[in-house]
Design an enzyme around this catalytic site. Structure first.
Site, mmCIF file in Angstrom:
data_model
loop_
_atom_site.group_PDB
_atom_site.id
_atom_site.type_symbol
_atom_site.label_atom_id
_atom_site.label_comp_id
_atom_site.label_asym_id
_atom_site.label_seq_id
_atom_site.Cartn_x
_atom_site.Cartn_y
_atom_site.Cartn_z
ATOM 1 N N SER A 36 39.402 36.632 47.199
ATOM 2 C CA SER A 36 39.409 35.834 45.917
ATOM 3 C C SER A 36 38.208 36.036 45.243
ATOM 4 O O SER A 36 38.245 35.420 43.990
ATOM 5 C CB SER A 36 40.203 34.623 46.208
ATOM 6 N N LYS B 281 38.128 36.872 41.619
ATOM 7 C CA LYS B 281 38.590 36.149 40.546
ATOM 8 C C LYS B 281 37.336 35.739 39.606
ATOM 9 O O LYS B 281 37.680 35.317 38.516
ATOM 10 C CB LYS B 281 39.503 34.824 41.057
ATOM 11 N N SER C 21 42.294 28.774 43.178
ATOM 12 C CA SER C 21 42.190 30.255 43.534
ATOM 13 C C SER C 21 44.009 30.720 43.586
ATOM 14 O O SER C 21 44.183 31.243 44.457
ATOM 15 C CB SER C 21 41.777 30.350 44.964
#
Length: 422
Positions: free
Chosen positions: A64, A67, A124
């Site tokens: 993640s 991102k 997230s």
């Protein structure tokens, strides 16, 4: 007497043990931290210099932390008040999604881009990443093309992204160094910086659904941590990007493929270790002040635009210390580039720069002014033979002129005498 000797011996051993402990503590401070993460890097945010390095070019899965690039593209393509539509692909994303973990969101519902940014960076949300991708681009594939275009602009050669949320794909990879460049670029965007620094946020959808979310970065707000991004998949392990500000000096850290334990502590401990070590690390000397960097052979005419040409070897020096961080990457890649001007004799006094020394460490580049270190009187000593010859030539010329003048005067006198002779 024996008891007195024994007491002295014990005191001596005690003092010796104290000294050993002091030396050991000093050695430990110099030793690089041992971490669980398979790769890590820290960067000076102002200069881009690498401070700590562990397998920084090894390709790994970012999970993640991807991102951060999704957030940057959102900030570059939308305004905070723009409304984004929740899509079918967003709805299809697995857990750690707003819709699955907090409250169902219907396809077609809307939320502000500002709320989407918080849902992406704090919580997230895997679904939020796809919603952003399909509102910024026509579909996720087109968005991944945009991601890779941005990667190319950042001159990253070891990174390729496929998904906006970082869920595992064998062709979705980066390195700790490349990720640090992405994170640094994202942090430089005011909107992204603001969002990643929030502890909490409230998200609202057009249907009236409200979410209260908290930042998953456990280090945020402690010891100077002002932002970052977490990540985890089984193939990627635990990943973390964190940005610190201590006393006005910002350091960015990346740890990848660390351990994900029950208490989720290892990656945060890893980060704390490398950040504390990096703030304590002192750069080592590359060149001391007044040291000679190179020698330049300068050709010139001592008599100006006429006469013979001479050459002199000019030591080129710096007037300040040059330091660098001693790590394997810098040792291998550091480059020194000397650029000298068209040097004139008047600039050899050492009072004005005659060029620059550029120190290159990957994307970091620093310039230092270079000066002549020619010893006082060296130029005069080098010129003496020509000055002597020139002086003799001048004296000889004056002698010839004097002789010629004398002859002319003698002739004139004879003529005058002849004029008045009967």
């Amino acid at each position: 007497m024996k008891q007195k000797k024994l007491s002295i011996l014990l005191i001596f051993i005690f003092i010796l043990s104290l000294n050993i402990n002091v030396f050991a503590a000093g050695d430990n401070q110099k030793t690089e931290p041992q971490i669980y993460g398979k790769a890590a890097v820290t960067i000076d945010m102002q200069t881009g210099e690498i401070i700590y390095a562990k397998d920084i070019d090894k390709q790994m899965y970012p999970a993640s932390t991807t991102k951060l690039l999704t957030a940057l593209l959102l900030a570059e393509n939308k305004n905070k008040t723009d409304m984004l539509t929740y899509t079918q692909d967003a709805k299809a994303q697995p857990e750690y999604s707003l819709s699955l973990n907090l409250h169902p969101i219907a396809v077609g519902e809307k939320m502000s881009a500002d709320n989407a940014m918080d849902g992406l960076l704090l919580y997230s949300g895997n679904d939020v990443a796809y919603m952003i991708a399909e509102n910024v681009s026509k579909d996720a594939k087109d968005f991944s093309d945009k991601m890779n275009e941005e990667i190319k602009k950042l001159n990253l050669s070891n990174t390729h992204f496929v998904t906006p949320n970082g869920l595992h794909d064998p062709n979705h990879y980066t390195t700790t160094y490349d990720l640090s460049v992405i994170a640094r670029a994202a942090f430089q965007n005011p909107w992204v910086k603001e969002s990643m620094g929030k502890q909490k946020s409230t998200i609202k959808t057009s249907s009236g659904t409200t979410f209260l979310i908290e930042n998953r970065n456990k280090l945020l707000g402690t010891d100077g941590c002002i932002g970052g991004k977490t990540g985890y998949t089984v193939p990627a392990g635990r990943c973390l990007v964190a940005i610190y500000d201590r006393g006005g000096r910002k350091v960015l850290g990346v740890v990848m493929n660390s351990v994900y334990d029950q208490n989720d502590a290892f990656v945060f401990d890893d980060m704390k270790k490398v950040i504390d070590w990096s703030y304590a690390a002192k750069p080592v000397s590359l060149h001391k002040k007044d040291s000679v960097i190179t020698t330049k052979t300068v050709k010139y005419k001592p008599l100006g635009f006429v006469g013979p040409e001479k050459s002199i070897d000019v030591p080129v020096t710096i007037k300040e210390d040059i330091n660098y961080y001693d790590n394997a990457t810098n040792k291998k890649e550091l480059k020194e580039v000397v650029n000298l001007n068209d040097i004139k004799v008047s600039s050899l006094k050492g009072t004005e720069p005659i060029g620059t020394l550029t120190i290159k460490e990957r994307t970091a580049s620093r310039d230092y002014k270079l000066y002549s270190a020619l010893p006082k009187g060296a130029l005069m000593k080098n010129n003496l033979p020509i000055y002597g010859a020139a002086l003799l030539a001048v004296l000889a010329s004056l002698g010839v002129i004097a002789f010629a003048v004398k002859k002319i005067l003698d002739i004139k006198r004879k003529r005058r005498r002849g004029k008045y002779t009967w």
